[in-house]
Design a protein around this motif. Structure first.
Motif, PDB file in Angstrom:
ATOM      1  N   LEU A  23     -61.825  99.493 124.084  1.00 45.45           N
ATOM      2  CA  LEU A  23     -61.498  98.112 124.417  1.00 45.45           C
ATOM      3  C   LEU A  23     -60.315  97.588 123.615  1.00 45.45           C
ATOM      4  O   LEU A  23     -60.005  98.080 122.535  1.00 45.45           O
ATOM      5  N   GLY A  24     -59.683  96.557 124.145  1.00 49.96           N
ATOM      6  CA  GLY A  24     -58.630  95.853 123.424  1.00 49.96           C
ATOM      7  C   GLY A  24     -59.232  94.878 122.420  1.00 49.96           C
ATOM      8  O   GLY A  24     -60.449  94.666 122.372  1.00 49.96           O
ATOM      9  N   ASP A  25     -58.392  94.250 121.638  1.00 46.88           N
ATOM     10  CA  ASP A  25     -58.864  93.354 120.578  1.00 46.88           C
ATOM     11  C   ASP A  25     -59.683  92.184 121.114  1.00 46.88           C
ATOM     12  O   ASP A  25     -60.705  91.818 120.535  1.00 46.88           O
ATOM     13  N   ASN A  26     -59.246  91.569 122.214  1.00 45.11           N
ATOM     14  CA  ASN A  26     -59.978  90.424 122.767  1.00 45.11           C
ATOM     15  C   ASN A  26     -61.365  90.825 123.255  1.00 45.11           C
ATOM     16  O   ASN A  26     -62.346  90.111 123.024  1.00 45.11           O
ATOM     17  N   GLU A  27     -61.451  91.959 123.916  1.00 46.41           N
ATOM     18  CA  GLU A  27     -62.743  92.432 124.412  1.00 46.41           C
ATOM     19  C   GLU A  27     -63.660  92.821 123.255  1.00 46.41           C
ATOM     20  O   GLU A  27     -64.867  92.576 123.306  1.00 46.41           O
ATOM     21  N   LYS A  28     -63.095  93.410 122.196  1.00 49.90           N
ATOM     22  CA  LYS A  28     -63.904  93.753 121.022  1.00 49.90           C
ATOM     23  C   LYS A  28     -64.465  92.493 120.376  1.00 49.90           C
ATOM     24  O   LYS A  28     -65.639  92.450 119.989  1.00 49.90           O
ATOM     25  N   GLN A  29     -63.652  91.445 120.287  1.00 55.30           N
ATOM     26  CA  GLN A  29     -64.134  90.184 119.718  1.00 55.30           C
ATOM     27  C   GLN A  29     -65.227  89.585 120.594  1.00 55.30           C
ATOM     28  O   GLN A  29     -66.223  89.078 120.101  1.00 55.30           O
ATOM     29  N   TRP A  30     -65.063  89.679 121.914  1.00 55.99           N
ATOM     30  CA  TRP A  30     -66.073  89.172 122.842  1.00 55.99           C
ATOM     31  C   TRP A  30     -67.386  89.921 122.638  1.00 55.99           C
ATOM     32  O   TRP A  30     -68.456  89.319 122.609  1.00 55.99           O
ATOM     33  N   CYS A  31     -67.315  91.256 122.511  1.00 51.40           N
ATOM     34  CA  CYS A  31     -68.525  92.056 122.290  1.00 51.40           C
ATOM     35  C   CYS A  31     -69.208  91.660 120.987  1.00 51.40           C
ATOM     36  O   CYS A  31     -70.436  91.549 120.926  1.00 51.40           O
ATOM     37  N   HIS A  32     -68.417  91.459 119.946  1.00 55.60           N
ATOM     38  CA  HIS A  32     -68.984  91.046 118.659  1.00 55.60           C
ATOM     39  C   HIS A  32     -69.713  89.717 118.792  1.00 55.60           C
ATOM     40  O   HIS A  32     -70.856  89.567 118.344  1.00 55.60           O
TER      41      HIS A  32
END
Length: 70
Positions: A23-32
């Motif tokens: 995933l990209g950074d935005n998607e990783k933050q969303w998952c977190h």
């Protein structure tokens, strides 16, 4: 090496159908954020009542309940 058996990876697979490391950074933050704020992801797999005593034992988990008096 990427651990594919983590809660955050399960969130990524559930929501994006991709592993967390892909995933990209935005998607990783969303998952977190999803993992931290959604009670669905806070429950541990072994708390599921469908786990048998043998499955818990194989996973190295306690097969008894502990009670703490407060």
């Amino acid at each position: 090496m990427n651990n594919l058996n983590t809660t955050i990876d399960k969130v990524a697979m559930s929501e994006f159908d991709m592993h967390y490391y892909q995933l990209g950074d935005n998607e990783k933050q969303w998952c977190h954020d999803e993992m931290v704020n959604n009670p669905k992801w806070l429950k541990k797999d072994w708390e599921d009542p469908l786990w048998s005593v043998a499955e818990k034992w194989k996973a190295g988990l306690p097969i008894y309940k502990t009670y703490i008096n407060k």
